[in-house]
Design a protein around this motif. Sequence first.
Motif, PDB file in Angstrom:
ATOM      1  N   MET A 179      -1.651   6.857  -7.622  1.00  0.00           N
ATOM      2  CA  MET A 179      -2.348   7.946  -6.935  1.00  0.00           C
ATOM      3  C   MET A 179      -1.916   9.318  -7.460  1.00  0.00           C
ATOM      4  O   MET A 179      -2.740  10.229  -7.588  1.00  0.00           O
ATOM      5  CB  MET A 179      -2.108   7.858  -5.430  1.00  0.00           C
ATOM      6  CG  MET A 179      -2.762   6.641  -4.767  1.00  0.00           C
ATOM      7  SD  MET A 179      -2.461   6.539  -2.984  1.00  0.00           S
ATOM      8  CE  MET A 179      -3.411   7.945  -2.417  1.00  0.00           C
TER       9      MET A 179
ATOM     10  N   ASN B  81       1.621   2.055  -5.984  1.00  0.00           N
ATOM     11  CA  ASN B  81       0.458   2.789  -5.479  1.00  0.00           C
ATOM     12  C   ASN B  81       0.693   4.293  -5.484  1.00  0.00           C
ATOM     13  O   ASN B  81      -0.211   5.082  -5.784  1.00  0.00           O
ATOM     14  CB  ASN B  81       0.122   2.319  -4.062  1.00  0.00           C
ATOM     15  CG  ASN B  81      -0.794   1.107  -4.061  1.00  0.00           C
ATOM     16  OD1 ASN B  81      -1.905   1.152  -4.579  1.00  0.00           O
ATOM     17  ND2 ASN B  81      -0.304   0.011  -3.507  1.00  0.00           N
TER      18      ASN B  81
ATOM     19  N   ASP C 160      -8.044   6.353  -5.941  1.00  0.00           N
ATOM     20  CA  ASP C 160      -8.265   7.295  -4.849  1.00  0.00           C
ATOM     21  C   ASP C 160      -7.577   6.861  -3.564  1.00  0.00           C
ATOM     22  O   ASP C 160      -7.209   7.705  -2.738  1.00  0.00           O
ATOM     23  CB  ASP C 160      -9.769   7.454  -4.585  1.00  0.00           C
ATOM     24  CG  ASP C 160     -10.489   8.047  -5.794  1.00  0.00           C
ATOM     25  OD1 ASP C 160      -9.877   8.890  -6.483  1.00  0.00           O
ATOM     26  OD2 ASP C 160     -11.644   7.656  -6.036  1.00  0.00           O
ATOM     27  N   SER C 161      -7.416   5.545  -3.388  1.00  0.00           N
ATOM     28  CA  SER C 161      -6.774   5.029  -2.181  1.00  0.00           C
ATOM     29  C   SER C 161      -5.864   3.858  -2.571  1.00  0.00           C
ATOM     30  O   SER C 161      -6.072   3.213  -3.603  1.00  0.00           O
ATOM     31  CB  SER C 161      -7.838   4.554  -1.178  1.00  0.00           C
ATOM     32  OG  SER C 161      -8.641   3.551  -1.752  1.00  0.00           O
ATOM     33  N   PRO C 162      -4.857   3.574  -1.754  1.00  0.00           N
ATOM     34  CA  PRO C 162      -3.917   2.494  -2.088  1.00  0.00           C
ATOM     35  C   PRO C 162      -4.600   1.134  -2.206  1.00  0.00           C
ATOM     36  O   PRO C 162      -5.591   0.855  -1.526  1.00  0.00           O
ATOM     37  CB  PRO C 162      -2.927   2.511  -0.919  1.00  0.00           C
ATOM     38  CG  PRO C 162      -3.054   3.869  -0.319  1.00  0.00           C
ATOM     39  CD  PRO C 162      -4.482   4.267  -0.509  1.00  0.00           C
TER      40      PRO C 162
ATOM     41  N   PRO D 193       0.805  -1.239   0.000  1.00  0.00           N
ATOM     42  CA  PRO D 193       0.000   0.000   0.000  1.00  0.00           C
ATOM     43  C   PRO D 193       0.831   1.279   0.000  1.00  0.00           C
ATOM     44  O   PRO D 193       0.392   2.309  -0.517  1.00  0.00           O
ATOM     45  CB  PRO D 193      -0.829  -0.129   1.285  1.00  0.00           C
ATOM     46  CG  PRO D 193      -0.945  -1.600   1.500  1.00  0.00           C
ATOM     47  CD  PRO D 193       0.352  -2.183   1.035  1.00  0.00           C
ATOM     48  N   SER D 194       2.036   1.224   0.577  1.00  0.00           N
ATOM     49  CA  SER D 194       2.911   2.402   0.579  1.00  0.00           C
ATOM     50  C   SER D 194       4.019   2.302  -0.464  1.00  0.00           C
ATOM     51  O   SER D 194       4.962   3.102  -0.448  1.00  0.00           O
ATOM     52  CB  SER D 194       3.548   2.569   1.973  1.00  0.00           C
ATOM     53  OG  SER D 194       4.303   1.413   2.306  1.00  0.00           O
TER      54      SER D 194
END
Length: 325
Positions: A167, A163, A173-175, A158-159
């Motif tokens: 973004m 991603n 809009d989100s990971p 996610p980080s």
Amino acid sequence: MEGATIAKDALTVQGTEQLSKKRHKITWKKIKEQRGLILMALPFVIWILIFNYTPLVGWVIAFQDYKPQNGFFGSEWVGFKHFIDLFNEPLFYTALKNTLGMGGLGLVFGTLSSITFALMLNEIRFSKFKRFTQTVSYLPHFVSWVVVANIVIQSLSPSGVVNQLLMSWNMIDSPINFMANPDYFWGIVTVSDVWKETGWNAIIYLAAMTSIDQEMYEAARVDGATRLQQMRHITLPAIRPIIIVLLIMSIGNLINIGFEKQMLLGNNIVADQALVIEKYALDYGIGMFRYSFGTAIGIFKSVVSIILIVIFNSIAKRTGEGQLM
């Protein structure tokens, strides 16, 4: 009339025997002439016999209820019991589906990417840049899957960088947690494998392209052919036999895709999508001390590989393309 026929048959037999002796003499003569090469190849033949053929004796335990303490001769014979158990296991078909699915994706995209990359490299006229690109491209082949899996997991977290890029481009809009989505797992394994092996697999295609007569390209340019047309009508037809042979070999290994990628990239969430035949044999055969069951899985894989090679080799032979046998 019968006497003439008998005499004719006798002459035919005599001629066949003489031809056989002549061939026999020629064979021994060739062996004597090439004894140096034969002696050089002998260690590799012995190595293959010891490590590839001698272990096949162990296949006998697939037809036994093998116990290590009893050995080959003390274990009970059960016939095809372990094969029947194998084909009655629902989990086996899940592993088979995953193996063929990921193997098929790897075969298609791996072959296409290697040929495409080789064609692109072959068109580069700046030799120093060409050598640099080729060297950089096949370096990932020598990187351990442990390192590759760590890079992939970190990039798709996610980080991770993927991603962040998506973004920043306002594509999401989100990971997205790619590694926790079973629907993405086959694609992740395929892309990782293609990235790792494309440069290495392209070497043999590049080697085949160097043997193409350059006068054919010159004649095509005189006729006004573009580079794309030259690739389509000269380069690809010239390396088609090599493509077919390598494709047949790859198809034979379709079911032998290993389990390193799946084990390192997988997790408990995607376990059902990551289970392949070899991992199934390791966990539910050797891991549970079911040596006979694990051997039955190995025999199944070998039989399927042989059948695939024979079928696609026959197809290639009938179409007049490259073949192995």
